[in-house]
Enzyme design. Structure first.
Site, short mmCIF file in Angstrom:
data_model
loop_
_atom_site.label_atom_id
_atom_site.label_comp_id
_atom_site.label_asym_id
_atom_site.label_seq_id
_atom_site.Cartn_x
_atom_site.Cartn_y
_atom_site.Cartn_z
N GLN A 1 -6.45 5.15 4.16
CA GLN A 1 -6.85 4.17 5.19
C GLN A 1 -7.48 2.93 4.54
O GLN A 1 -7.15 2.63 3.41
CB GLN A 1 -7.77 4.79 6.23
N ASP B 1 -2.12 0.48 4.56
CA ASP B 1 -0.76 0.15 4.13
C ASP B 1 -0.69 -1.14 3.31
O ASP B 1 0.29 -1.88 3.37
CB ASP B 1 0.19 0.08 5.34
N GLY C 1 -0.64 -1.16 0.10
CA GLY C 1 0.05 -0.88 -1.16
C GLY C 1 -0.89 -0.19 -2.15
O GLY C 1 -0.78 -0.37 -3.35
N LYS C 2 -1.80 0.63 -1.60
CA LYS C 2 -2.76 1.34 -2.46
C LYS C 2 -2.03 2.30 -3.40
O LYS C 2 -2.39 2.44 -4.55
CB LYS C 2 -3.76 2.14 -1.60
N GLY D 1 6.47 6.42 11.13
CA GLY D 1 7.68 5.61 11.35
C GLY D 1 7.48 4.52 12.40
O GLY D 1 8.42 3.78 12.73
N ASP E 1 5.78 -11.58 -2.38
CA ASP E 1 7.21 -11.89 -2.27
C ASP E 1 7.67 -11.99 -0.82
O ASP E 1 8.62 -12.71 -0.51
CB ASP E 1 8.04 -10.81 -3.00
N ASN F 1 -2.95 11.73 7.39
CA ASN F 1 -2.74 10.50 8.17
C ASN F 1 -2.29 9.37 7.25
O ASN F 1 -1.65 8.41 7.68
CB ASN F 1 -4.01 10.09 8.94
N ARG G 1 4.93 -1.46 12.37
CA ARG G 1 3.57 -1.96 12.18
C ARG G 1 3.42 -3.32 12.85
O ARG G 1 4.36 -4.13 12.83
CB ARG G 1 3.26 -2.09 10.69
N GLY H 1 -0.16 7.44 4.28
CA GLY H 1 1.22 7.41 3.81
C GLY H 1 1.29 6.38 2.71
O GLY H 1 1.15 5.20 2.97
N HIS H 2 1.41 6.85 1.48
CA HIS H 2 1.43 5.94 0.34
C HIS H 2 2.82 6.00 -0.30
O HIS H 2 3.26 7.06 -0.70
CB HIS H 2 0.38 6.32 -0.70
N GLY I 1 7.03 -7.12 -5.43
CA GLY I 1 8.13 -6.26 -5.02
C GLY I 1 7.63 -4.82 -5.04
O GLY I 1 6.55 -4.55 -5.57
N LYS J 1 0.98 2.08 -4.66
CA LYS J 1 1.58 1.36 -5.78
C LYS J 1 0.51 0.92 -6.78
O LYS J 1 0.70 1.00 -7.99
CB LYS J 1 2.36 0.13 -5.28
P1 GDP Z 1 -0.58 2.32 1.20
O1 GDP Z 1 -0.73 3.20 2.37
O2 GDP Z 1 -1.70 1.34 1.04
O3 GDP Z 1 -0.31 3.05 -0.09
O4 GDP Z 1 0.71 1.42 1.48
P2 GDP Z 1 2.14 1.94 2.07
O5 GDP Z 1 2.85 2.63 0.98
O6 GDP Z 1 1.95 2.63 3.36
O7 GDP Z 1 2.82 0.55 2.44
C1 GDP Z 1 3.08 -0.41 1.48
C2 GDP Z 1 4.60 -0.65 1.41
O8 GDP Z 1 4.84 -1.85 0.69
C3 GDP Z 1 5.37 0.41 0.67
O9 GDP Z 1 6.63 0.53 1.27
C4 GDP Z 1 5.49 -0.12 -0.75
O10 GDP Z 1 6.63 0.35 -1.44
C5 GDP Z 1 5.61 -1.59 -0.49
N1 GDP Z 1 5.04 -2.47 -1.50
C6 GDP Z 1 3.91 -2.31 -2.23
N2 GDP Z 1 3.66 -3.42 -2.97
C7 GDP Z 1 4.66 -4.29 -2.69
C8 GDP Z 1 4.94 -5.63 -3.11
O11 GDP Z 1 4.22 -6.26 -3.88
N3 GDP Z 1 6.05 -6.22 -2.55
C9 GDP Z 1 6.86 -5.59 -1.67
N4 GDP Z 1 7.91 -6.24 -1.17
N5 GDP Z 1 6.62 -4.34 -1.25
C10 GDP Z 1 5.53 -3.70 -1.75
P1 IMO Z 2 -2.84 4.58 4.66
O1 IMO Z 2 -3.66 5.42 3.70
C1 IMO Z 2 -2.53 2.65 8.54
C2 IMO Z 2 -4.67 4.54 11.87
C3 IMO Z 2 -3.84 5.14 12.97
C4 IMO Z 2 -4.79 4.94 14.15
C5 IMO Z 2 -6.15 5.18 13.53
C6 IMO Z 2 -6.72 6.57 13.76
O2 IMO Z 2 -1.37 4.80 4.55
O3 IMO Z 2 -3.24 3.16 4.55
P2 IMO Z 2 -6.10 8.95 12.74
O4 IMO Z 2 -4.83 9.75 12.80
O5 IMO Z 2 -6.56 8.64 11.35
O6 IMO Z 2 -7.20 9.53 13.58
O7 IMO Z 2 -5.72 7.54 13.46
O8 IMO Z 2 -6.00 4.93 12.14
N1 IMO Z 2 -4.34 5.02 10.50
C7 IMO Z 2 -3.67 4.30 9.60
N2 IMO Z 2 -3.10 3.09 9.68
N3 IMO Z 2 -2.50 3.32 7.38
C8 IMO Z 2 -3.09 4.52 7.27
O9 IMO Z 2 -3.24 5.17 6.11
C9 IMO Z 2 -3.68 5.09 8.42
N4 IMO Z 2 -4.32 6.25 8.69
C10 IMO Z 2 -4.73 6.19 9.97
O10 IMO Z 2 -2.63 4.46 13.15
O11 IMO Z 2 -4.73 3.60 14.58
MG MG Z 3 0.27 3.73 4.11
#
Ligand code: GDP
Ligand code: IMO
Ligand code: MG
Length: 428
Positions: free
Chosen positions: A223, A13, A15-16, A301, A332, A38, A304, A40-41, A414, A18
């Site tokens: 991940q 999570d 911000g991959k 949901g 930010d 698993n 974190r 969520g981007h 942002g 983005k």
């Molecule tokens: P990922 O799994 O690595 O793709 O990241 P997620 O999408 O799960 O979580 C990143 C969250 O941060 C998302 O809600 C993005 O919209 C948000 N985000 C990404 N880059 C930025 C940033 O530079 N600033 C802020 N405030 N939010 C960001």
């Molecule tokens: P993105 O790509 C954050 C965590 C789960 C759990 C562990 C194992 O959005 O960064 P699993 O269902 O993969 O066997 O769960 O890994 N986990 C993540 N945490 N971002 C993710 O993906 C994740 N994918 C799995 O919360 O701790």
């Molecule tokens: Mg994610």
């Protein structure tokens, strides 16, 4: 021409999504090489939010061919639900290609993922419950089902039957659940075969040809480094290789053709699920950062867990991934904090560690040693160049660069696609 890997530097999570979207316009192929739904981007384009789970983030860029690589595990129901959802919003998904060697997540593995966690009780991993772990376990045990099996019904039924001989013992005798029915499982999977067929190809061959033709390929990780099954905080990890090495095995692009590794690093740290987290903040402090960063899981949901930046992890990530560029996100979110603590080393049972300790026992004992950086109050969400940032924010980035031992090439200020401080071209 470049083949570039994009990974998460921490526990996911970062911000991959983005970051991939950011370079989408310069890229021809985006390959997801590990994990499944698993992930969520979140990508925000013109105020519209897209949450991608199984599909590569590149699917939102019309010129990109999105690829689901052989290293991915696919829940077919989720795949088509996600495709339909995007199509309904006007996104053209017709270019998606899927590896014939990717594995399928059968319904019994979703059940097993959930019941195993329940049985683990306090020792649970906190998985996403999507069947990821059991499906990778099947792959290694050689009882997995692959995309190509959908096109040979006899083989598919045989494989499901073989797998269920073991699984049903486990489901019924250990977990007290209903046995899965061979035909029911096979029919559920086969129902998607016709729709999937035109998307399926030898993706390793396709990508080889693309690179030979001078195309730009991004390998996008699900991940992150500390969730990697080999290099992460085992057993509190996911079941695939989310680090740069996994990009080769999960896509078929050999290491000698990879030109760069972008690691996405959040300006602070978050983690979902169980496991050690040295810089974690609790109570009101954790709540404040969670609220400021909107840190609630895209997939489940769940709130974190939040804490300060840990540069021991940052350095480790650079070492394991061979990072050539850092994209620092969510700077930010730190606006208004003064001072901003940054973990520079650990105290483990009275001994200072500048590098990740060798054992998980030590990591569980790690107490962060902080350095305190001057904060800033100015709104930085409109910054687009380094000069637009206040001096204290620039010093924070210099410290990140110095301590994580890789250059910062872009900074997120942002969630919006345009909310980025661009320092160096990421596709070179
Ligand atoms: P990922 O799994 O690595 O793709 O990241 P997620 O999408 O799960 O979580 C990143 C969250 O941060 C998302 O809600 C993005 O919209 C948000 N985000 C990404 N880059 C930025 C940033 O530079 N600033 C802020 N405030 N939010 C960001
Ligand atoms: P993105 O790509 C954050 C965590 C789960 C759990 C562990 C194992 O959005 O960064 P699993 O269902 O993969 O066997 O769960 O890994 N986990 C993540 N945490 N971002 C993710 O993906 C994740 N994918 C799995 O919360 O701790
Ligand atoms: Mg994610």
């Amino acid at each position: 021409m470049p083949a570039i890997v994009l990974v998460g530097a921490q526990w996911g999570d970062e911000g991959k999504g983005k970051a991939t979207d950011l370079i989408g316009g310069q890229v021809d192929y985006v390959v997801k090489f590990n994990g499944g739904n698993n992930a969520g981007h979140t990508v925000v384009i013109d105020g519209e939010t897209y949450a991608l789970h199984l599909l590569p983030s590149g699917i939102l860029t019309p010129s990109v061919t999105p690829v689901i690589g052989n290293g991915v595990v696919i829940d077919l129901g989720v795949l088509f639900e996600e495709l339909d959802g995007l199509e309904a919003r006007g996104v053209d998904t017709s270019k998606l290609v899927v590896s014939a060697n990717a594995h399928l997540i059968p319904s019994y593995n979703r059940t097993l993922d959930k019941v195993t966690e329940r049985f683990l009780g306090k020792r649970r991993i906190g998985t996403t419950g999507r069947g990821i772990g059991p499906t990778y376990a099947d792959k290694m045990s050689r009882v997995g089902l692959r995309v190509q099996d959908l096109f040979d019904e006899k083989i598919l039924r045989q494989k499901v039957e073989g797998a269920l001989e073991q699984k049903n013992q486990l489901l019924v005798k250990v977990y007290n659940r209903r046995a899965a029915d061979v035909d029911e499982v096979a029919d559920e999977l086969l129902a998607y075969a016709d729709r999937l067929r035109p998307m399926v190809t030898d993706t390793a061959l396709l990508l080889d040809q693309a690179l030979t033709d001078g195309k730009v390929v991004i390998m996008e990780a699900g991940q992150a480094t500390l969730l990697d099954v080999d290099h992460g905080t085992y057993p509190f990890v996911t079941s695939s290789n989310a680090t740069a090495g996994g990009a080769s095995t999960g896509s078929g692009i050999p290491p000698t053709r990879i030109d760069g590794v972008i690691a996405v690093l959040k300006a602070y740290t978050t983690r979902v699920g169980e496991g050690p987290f040295p810089t974690e903040l609790f109570g009101d402090d954790g709540d404040r950062l969670r609220k400021a960063g909107g840190e609630f899981g895209t997939t489940t949901g769940r709130p974190r867990r939040c804490g300060w930046l840990d540069t021991v992890i940052g350095r480790y990530s650079t070492r394991i991934n061979g990072t050539t560029d850092l994209v620092v996100t969510k700077l930010d979110v730190l606006t208004g904090y003064d001072p901003v603590p940054v973990c520079v080393a650990y105290d483990i049972d009275g001994v200072r560690h500048d590098e990740m300790p060798m054992t998980q026992t030590e990591f569980h004992h790690a107490v962060p040693i902080f350095e305190y950086f001057e904060g800033w109050d100015d709104d930085i969400t409109g910054a687009r160049t380094l000069d637009d940032l206040p001096p204290a924010a620039r010093r924070y980035l210099e410290a990140v660069e110095d301590m994580c031992k890789a250059p910062v090439s872009a900074v997120g200020v942002g969630p919006g696609r345009e909310q980025i401080v661009a320092i160096r071209d990421l596709v070179r």
